[in-house]
Design an enzyme around this catalytic site. Structure first.
Site, PDB file in Angstrom:
ATOM      1  N   TYR A 160      -3.610  29.777 -22.395  1.00 23.89           N
ATOM      2  CA  TYR A 160      -2.519  30.524 -21.731  1.00 23.89           C
ATOM      3  C   TYR A 160      -1.580  29.560 -21.000  1.00 23.89           C
ATOM      4  CZ  TYR A 160      -0.089  33.092 -18.088  1.00 23.89           C
ATOM      5  OH  TYR A 160       0.887  33.571 -17.243  1.00 23.89           O
ATOM      6  N   ASP A 306     -12.532  27.179 -11.506  1.00 26.09           N
ATOM      7  CA  ASP A 306     -11.883  27.676 -10.276  1.00 26.09           C
ATOM      8  C   ASP A 306     -11.765  26.545  -9.257  1.00 26.09           C
ATOM      9  OD1 ASP A 306     -11.395  30.239 -11.057  1.00 26.09           O
ATOM     10  OD2 ASP A 306     -12.990  31.166  -9.862  1.00 26.09           O
TER      11      ASP A 306
HETATM   12  N1  LIG Z   1       0.867  38.808 -13.296  1.00 28.24           N
HETATM   13  C1  LIG Z   1       0.588  37.528 -13.006  1.00 28.24           C
HETATM   14  O1  LIG Z   1      -0.321  37.237 -12.231  1.00 28.24           O
HETATM   15  C2  LIG Z   1       1.446  36.423 -13.597  1.00 28.24           C
HETATM   16  C3  LIG Z   1       1.380  35.137 -13.042  1.00 28.24           C
HETATM   17  C4  LIG Z   1       2.155  34.122 -13.595  1.00 28.24           C
HETATM   18  C5  LIG Z   1       2.972  34.387 -14.699  1.00 28.24           C
HETATM   19  N2  LIG Z   1       3.018  35.638 -15.220  1.00 28.24           N
HETATM   20  C6  LIG Z   1       3.875  35.862 -16.394  1.00 28.24           C
HETATM   21  O2  LIG Z   1       4.811  36.876 -16.091  1.00 28.24           O
HETATM   22  C7  LIG Z   1       5.119  37.633 -17.258  1.00 28.24           C
HETATM   23  C8  LIG Z   1       4.952  39.108 -16.935  1.00 28.24           C
HETATM   24  O3  LIG Z   1       3.631  39.330 -16.472  1.00 28.24           O
HETATM   25  P1  LIG Z   1       3.109  40.778 -16.049  1.00 28.24           P
HETATM   26  O4  LIG Z   1       2.028  40.564 -15.065  1.00 28.24           O
HETATM   27  O5  LIG Z   1       4.251  41.641 -15.717  1.00 28.24           O
HETATM   28  O6  LIG Z   1       2.451  41.232 -17.419  1.00 28.24           O
HETATM   29  P2  LIG Z   1       2.493  42.654 -18.148  1.00 28.24           P
HETATM   30  O7  LIG Z   1       1.517  42.590 -19.268  1.00 28.24           O
HETATM   31  O8  LIG Z   1       2.369  43.748 -17.161  1.00 28.24           O
HETATM   32  O9  LIG Z   1       3.990  42.678 -18.737  1.00 28.24           O
HETATM   33  C9  LIG Z   1       4.335  42.061 -19.954  1.00 28.24           C
HETATM   34  C10 LIG Z   1       5.192  43.040 -20.733  1.00 28.24           C
HETATM   35  O10 LIG Z   1       5.577  42.424 -21.963  1.00 28.24           O
HETATM   36  C11 LIG Z   1       5.417  43.361 -23.008  1.00 28.24           C
HETATM   37  N3  LIG Z   1       5.198  42.584 -24.233  1.00 28.24           N
HETATM   38  C12 LIG Z   1       4.120  41.801 -24.552  1.00 28.24           C
HETATM   39  N4  LIG Z   1       4.309  41.245 -25.759  1.00 28.24           N
HETATM   40  C13 LIG Z   1       5.520  41.671 -26.216  1.00 28.24           C
HETATM   41  C14 LIG Z   1       6.263  41.435 -27.404  1.00 28.24           C
HETATM   42  N5  LIG Z   1       5.786  40.637 -28.377  1.00 28.24           N
HETATM   43  N6  LIG Z   1       7.473  42.027 -27.548  1.00 28.24           N
HETATM   44  C15 LIG Z   1       7.961  42.836 -26.573  1.00 28.24           C
HETATM   45  N7  LIG Z   1       7.300  43.104 -25.418  1.00 28.24           N
HETATM   46  C16 LIG Z   1       6.092  42.519 -25.249  1.00 28.24           C
HETATM   47  C17 LIG Z   1       4.231  44.219 -22.605  1.00 28.24           C
HETATM   48  O11 LIG Z   1       4.231  45.486 -23.244  1.00 28.24           O
HETATM   49  C18 LIG Z   1       4.441  44.330 -21.107  1.00 28.24           C
HETATM   50  O12 LIG Z   1       5.246  45.449 -20.778  1.00 28.24           O
HETATM   51  C19 LIG Z   1       4.196  37.130 -18.355  1.00 28.24           C
HETATM   52  O13 LIG Z   1       4.927  36.233 -19.169  1.00 28.24           O
HETATM   53  C20 LIG Z   1       3.115  36.395 -17.596  1.00 28.24           C
HETATM   54  O14 LIG Z   1       2.564  35.350 -18.333  1.00 28.24           O
HETATM   55  C21 LIG Z   1       2.278  36.655 -14.702  1.00 28.24           C
END
Ligand SMILES: NC(=O)c1ccc[n+]([C@@H]2O[C@H](COP(=O)([O-])OP(=O)(O)OC[C@H]3O[C@@H](n4cnc5c(N)ncnc54)[C@H](O)[C@@H]3O)[C@@H](O)[C@H]2O)c1
Length: 351
Positions: A160, A306
């Site tokens: 990831y 961790d």
């Molecule tokens: N939540 C965390 O702790 C965190 C921390 C660091 C980075 N991020 C990054 O932030 C971003 C959003 O995270 P989140 O927590 O909102 O996740 P989430 O899974 O709630 O949101 C991701 C969204 O992308 C959509 N999606 C996934 N693959 C897709 C595709 N191929 N085409 C169109 N839509 C697609 C999903 O349906 C979902 O609505 C991600 O890229 C994640 O890696 C999240």
């Protein structure tokens, strides 16, 4: 607030997800119309109704897969976005170890597809939209000290994190190849909490991987107890320390970054965190105070990989964007509890 309809929208890939839905509300609050691009692979269409209830504005929706470049090109043609925020992707560290190809495909392939669509659109309209990319603090691996500044060495401990680092590097390369690419890389620490209305929040499918949604599910009776992984770290109470950040502060960080690029700022990379570390047991106590119930927990073995303590130096985001986290741990917990108690089964409540 109603955004002026003549304005070009901000395109929000993954806009129906946890961070995306809050970012959509923050963009509406700042007066930007939004087009959500999402395939709902990890979200629910009902979130759009909730966003509309909160902000009085419904985002446009383009339902589809960001890997489908031809379709994405047609989305650009229909909406001609003023800026793009790329959040669509997959994010479970454990799953990425078990199924790295899925992560390389969606996170790296999806970003390449988006860049191709942006480039194709530029050929038609003669300008390139600025791009905000959601990265993660896991690109710092196991840092040798805290707080973490943006110039720390970058590495990865999981497929990831590897995907995020590769996309950061690709964006750096396209920016060096052509100065018209304006890119903001946002390295998030630990986003938690929910909009204060309790109408939108984190809705993990299956067992939550992260602390706050797990604690929320214990409070609501969906999980029996919390496992605390390790109580012998060199921290205030022996449990791991992380930089928890209210998701609305994070959302407002996206608005600031987007606005900065639209105003002509050069490409940049910033940490988005509070700069304050809280231990697992401090989070448990704060959550107990917010929900008025005890959170049963058991001490379990440390998890491999961790680290003891992990928190940001958010000074660069403050200096460059005037952004600073404003909401404290108590508010993160009370807003998370508002969401969880109003929606014990998340968006699938009425199904
Ligand atoms: N939540 C965390 O702790 C965190 C921390 C660091 C980075 N991020 C990054 O932030 C971003 C959003 O995270 P989140 O927590 O909102 O996740 P989430 O899974 O709630 O949101 C991701 C969204 O992308 C959509 N999606 C996934 N693959 C897709 C595709 N191929 N085409 C169109 N839509 C697609 C999903 O349906 C979902 O609505 C991600 O890229 C994640 O890696 C999240």
């Amino acid at each position: 607030m109603t955004a002026p309809t003549s304005q070009r929208p901000v395109m929000l890939t993954g806009g129906a997800g946890y961070i995306g839905s809050h970012t959509c509300v923050a963009l509406h609050e700042a007066g930007h119309p939004v087009v959500v691009v999402d395939d709902f692979s990890n979200s629910h269409p009902r979130v759009l109704d909730r966003i509309e209830t909160i902000s009085g504005v419904r985002p446009s929706l383009e339902r589809g897969d960001v890997l489908d470049t031809a379709w994405l090109c047609s989305v650009f043609e229909r909406h001609d976005p003023a800026a793009v925020i790329h959040l669509a992707g997959v994010k479970a560290v454990g799953e990425s170890v078990a199924n790295p190809i899925k992560y390389f495909d969606i996170n790296i392939g999806g970003s390449i597809s988006l860049m191709k669509a942006m480039q194709a659109h530029r050929q038609q309209v003669g300008r390139l939209s600025p791009l905000v990319f959601s990265s993660t603090a896991t690109v710092y691996g196991e840092p040798s000290r805290v707080p973490i500044t943006e110039d720390f060495p970058l590495t990865f401990e999981s497929p990831y994190a590897h995907t995020k680092l590769v996309v950061e590097q690709m964006l750096g390369a396209v920016g060096r190849s052509e100065s018209s690419w304006k890119v903001a890389v946002l390295r998030y620490f630990n986003p938690v909490g929910a909009h204060r209305s309790g109408l939108i929040g984190e809705d993990p499918s299956g067992t939550p991987n992260n602390l706050m949604p797990f604690v929320s599910q214990v409070a609501v009776g969906r999980q029996a107890h919390l496992n605390v992984f390790g109580d012998d770290y060199p921290t205030i109470d022996g449990t791991g320390v992380r930089d928890y950040l209210h998701v609305m502060d994070l959302a407002e960080g996206h608005v600031r970054a987007t606005q900065a690029l639209m105003d002509g700022c050069d490409s940049f990379t910033v940490n988005l965190g509070t700069g304050i570390g809280h231990s697992v047991l401090q989070v448990v106590k704060a959550f107990e105070a917010a929900c008025g119930k005890p959170i049963p927990y058991r001490i379990a073995a440390r998890r491999p990989g961790d680290v003891a303590a992990y928190f940001a130096d958010p000074g660069k985001a403050h200096k460059l964007l005037g952004w600073q986290a404003r909401r404290d741990l108590g508010q993160m917990c009370s807003d998370a509890w508002a969401w969880q108690s109003l929606n014990p089964k998340g968006y699938r409540e009425q199904e």
